[in-house]
Each structure stands twice: as C-alpha cells, then as structure tokens.
Write a protein that holds these residues in place. Structure first.
Motif, short mmCIF file in Angstrom:
data_model
loop_
_atom_site.label_atom_id
_atom_site.label_comp_id
_atom_site.label_asym_id
_atom_site.label_seq_id
_atom_site.Cartn_x
_atom_site.Cartn_y
_atom_site.Cartn_z
N ARG A 130 0.86 -1.19 0.00
CA ARG A 130 0.00 0.00 0.00
C ARG A 130 0.89 1.23 0.00
NH1 ARG A 130 -3.30 -3.43 -0.91
NH2 ARG A 130 -5.25 -3.81 0.21
N VAL A 184 0.89 4.30 1.42
CA VAL A 184 0.13 4.94 2.50
C VAL A 184 1.08 5.74 3.39
CG1 VAL A 184 -1.00 4.37 4.69
CG2 VAL A 184 -1.78 3.27 2.61
N PHE A 190 2.45 3.66 15.24
CA PHE A 190 1.82 4.06 13.98
C PHE A 190 0.34 4.32 14.25
CE2 PHE A 190 0.19 3.42 9.63
CZ PHE A 190 1.14 4.09 8.88
N VAL A 210 -5.83 4.68 13.64
CA VAL A 210 -4.88 5.33 12.74
C VAL A 210 -5.65 5.89 11.55
CG1 VAL A 210 -4.25 3.16 11.52
CG2 VAL A 210 -2.71 5.12 11.43
N GLN A 231 -3.90 7.42 1.31
CA GLN A 231 -3.46 6.42 0.34
C GLN A 231 -3.60 6.99 -1.07
OE1 GLN A 231 -4.09 1.71 -0.79
NE2 GLN A 231 -4.88 2.48 1.11
N HIS A 267 -5.80 -8.28 0.11
CA HIS A 267 -5.42 -8.89 1.38
C HIS A 267 -6.58 -8.74 2.36
CE1 HIS A 267 -3.46 -4.83 2.91
NE2 HIS A 267 -4.75 -4.81 3.05
N HIS A 271 -7.31 -8.49 6.88
CA HIS A 271 -6.70 -8.38 8.20
C HIS A 271 -7.79 -8.19 9.24
CE1 HIS A 271 -7.14 -4.23 6.87
NE2 HIS A 271 -6.19 -4.38 5.98
N ARG A 280 -12.90 4.20 4.51
CA ARG A 280 -12.21 5.09 3.59
C ARG A 280 -13.12 6.26 3.26
NH1 ARG A 280 -8.71 1.17 3.18
NH2 ARG A 280 -9.64 -0.89 3.22
N HIS A 290 -9.89 -7.20 0.44
CA HIS A 290 -10.07 -5.94 -0.29
C HIS A 290 -8.85 -5.63 -1.13
CE1 HIS A 290 -8.39 -5.14 3.69
NE2 HIS A 290 -7.77 -4.08 3.17
N HIS A 311 -7.61 -2.44 -4.24
CA HIS A 311 -7.98 -1.15 -4.82
C HIS A 311 -7.36 -1.07 -6.22
CE1 HIS A 311 -8.61 -0.30 -0.58
NE2 HIS A 311 -7.31 -0.35 -0.34
N ASP A 361 -7.74 6.73 4.79
CA ASP A 361 -8.04 5.44 5.42
C ASP A 361 -8.15 5.65 6.92
OD1 ASP A 361 -7.74 3.47 3.22
OD2 ASP A 361 -5.65 4.16 3.18
N LEU A 408 -8.37 3.12 10.35
CA LEU A 408 -8.36 1.72 10.82
C LEU A 408 -8.19 1.66 12.33
CD1 LEU A 408 -6.43 1.76 7.97
CD2 LEU A 408 -6.73 -0.68 8.31
N VAL A 438 -6.21 -0.24 13.87
CA VAL A 438 -4.97 -1.03 14.01
C VAL A 438 -4.38 -0.96 15.43
CG1 VAL A 438 -2.55 -1.18 13.28
CG2 VAL A 438 -4.35 -1.02 11.56
C1 1HN Z 1 -4.17 -1.05 5.07
O1 1HN Z 1 -4.18 -2.39 4.96
C2 1HN Z 1 -4.82 -0.26 4.12
O2 1HN Z 1 -5.77 -2.10 2.98
C3 1HN Z 1 -4.79 1.10 4.24
O3 1HN Z 1 -5.92 -0.20 2.03
C4 1HN Z 1 -4.17 1.73 5.29
C5 1HN Z 1 -2.89 1.58 7.36
C6 1HN Z 1 -2.30 0.82 8.32
C7 1HN Z 1 -2.27 -0.56 8.23
C8 1HN Z 1 -2.88 -1.19 7.16
C9 1HN Z 1 -5.55 -0.91 2.97
C10 1HN Z 1 -3.51 0.96 6.27
C11 1HN Z 1 -3.51 -0.44 6.17
#
Ligand code: 1HN
Length: 230
Positions: free
Chosen positions: A69, A71, A85, A92, A96, A107, A109, A115, A148, A150, A162, A164, A166
């Motif tokens: 990414r 980002v 982070f 967070v 992006q 991927h 998670h 978004r 997901h 993009h 974005d 998240l 996290v």
């Molecule tokens: C992430 O996986 C995405 O999937 C965007 O688009 C921002 C910021 C921190 C960790 C994972 C994405 C992210 C992220």
C-alpha cells in the motif's frame, strides 16, 4: 516485616526495597496515578496541500508493484518517537494514493477499515468480491477480515483517507493478516455496488434476506447514490 505487619519501623530500607522490586520487574501500584484518562496524544493539524505534495513524492519513491500500500500514516507527534503508527492511541488515519493503472493487491486483516474519498475518479475498492467505485465524499467500509483490493482504472491520481482500528487490535495482540491466495486481485462475484443498491437506495431490508455476518451488509455510502431500478 515484623509480626504485626508494621510498615514504618524501618526494618526494610525503602530505597533498597524500591531498587529490589524494580530489578525483579515488580511495580508498586501505589506509585501510579491512574484514575483519569491518559493524555497520550497532542492535537495536530495536517494541512492537505502539504500532505498531498508528499503523497505525490511517495509515488516517485515507491510503486504498488513493490509495496503493498502506498500509505502515509498521520502519526500523532506525541506517539511518533515511540515508533507507534497511530493518530490516536486506538485509531490510525492515513492517506493512500494509487496512480492510473495501479492495483493495491488483495489482502485481509483483523483490523477494520473505512475510507473517505478525497480526490480522483475511475478507481474502485473491491470488498468481498464487490466493487465500489470511488467518488470524492464517498464513505466505503471494509469490515474486519474482508478481502479488499484497490484499482485505479481512471486517468488521474486517486487519493483517499483510510481509518483503521490497528492500534486497538494491536493492543489486544490480535492482528492477523493474509494475502489473497495466489492472486493480486480477488474475483468479482457480486454486481458493482451491490450493497448500496440493495440496502441504501430502497432503505429497507429485502424480503427473505438473511445475513449471518457480524457487520452490516451495507458497506458504502455514496454522495451520488445509484438510482433505484424500477
Ligand atoms: C491497510 O491495509 C490499508 O488495505 C490502508 O488499504 C491503510 C494503514 C495501516 C495498516 C494497514 C488498505 C492501512 C492499512
């Protein structure tokens, strides 16, 4: 300590006590003040022209072929020096960018994502096999553990914010992550913007619709809502 349990008869030297417990990784609760919320972060304003310029520079430094990414996290100044982070202790926010022709690979998670689209046209996020075309002002949700990716099929840069959870999921030691097996993108197995057309436009749940997931089936909110086909 004496039989009576007296703590102030100086049998134990307090200084050496504190040294000893520290060395043994024991920590006196009575030295902690913890009855109010922590103030771990400071207010900070990220100005869009400054951030946008760095995003465009990032596009010269890395491509989505080499990094998963592109980002930049909006990292809270009070947390940055600790290698953290996050924008707040549990969330967070990040910006992006994908350029025309680029794909940010599929991927999933355990942290959930949202978004908010800032700039561009002709790109989409595909969540669980459903494409949602991005337009400025749109909100797109990526529930935890949803695949997901993009892709930018437009002519200009696509930029979004974005958000998240996290740091929260990390604090619970429950971050899990996988790439989509064997492919850069997932198969499209839903009509485009299906969740929006099915649930947001009529504003009602279709009859006989059943849903066993723990998140809402409505995963986007578009400023320009698709028209309800009649
Ligand atoms: C992430 O996986 C995405 O999937 C965007 O688009 C921002 C910021 C921190 C960790 C994972 C994405 C992210 C992220």
């Amino acid at each position: 300590m004496s039989k009576s349990g007296a703590a102030n008869n100086q049998v134990v030297n307090p200084e050496s006590f504190y040294e000893d417990v520290n060395r043994l990784h024991l920590s006196p609760l009575w030295l902690r003040q913890g009855h109010a919320p922590h103030q771990r972060t400071v207010p900070h304003l990220w100005k869009w022209p400054v951030v946008r310029e760095q995003m465009m520079r990032a596009a010269e430094v890395v491509s989505t072929e080499n990094v998963e990414r592109r980002v930049l996290g909006l990292v809270n100044p009070a947390l940055q020096s600790k290698g953290f982070f996050g924008t707040t202790p549990n969330l967070v926010a990040a910006i992006q960018l994908i350029l025309p022709g680029e794909t940010a690979l599929a991927h999933h998670h355990t942290p959930a994502a949202l978004r908010i689209i800032i700039e561009g046209e002709g790109a989409y996020t595909c969540t669980n096999g459903e494409r949602c075309w991005m337009e400025p002002g749109d909100l797109i949700l990526t529930p935890a553990w949803s695949y997901h990716d993009h892709k930018n099929e437009g002519k200009g840069p696509m930029l979004w914010l974005d958000g998240l959870d996290v740091p929260l999921i990390d604090a619970m030691d429950t971050i899990f992550f996988e790439l989509y097996p064997g492919k850069r993108t997932q198969p499209l197995n839903q009509p485009d913007q299906a969740s929006m057309t099915r649930f947001a436009v009529p504003g009602m749940r279709p009859a006989n619709f059943s849903w066993d997931k723990k998140y809402s089936p409505l995963t986007s909110s578009k400023l320009s809502a698709p028209k309800l086909a009649v």
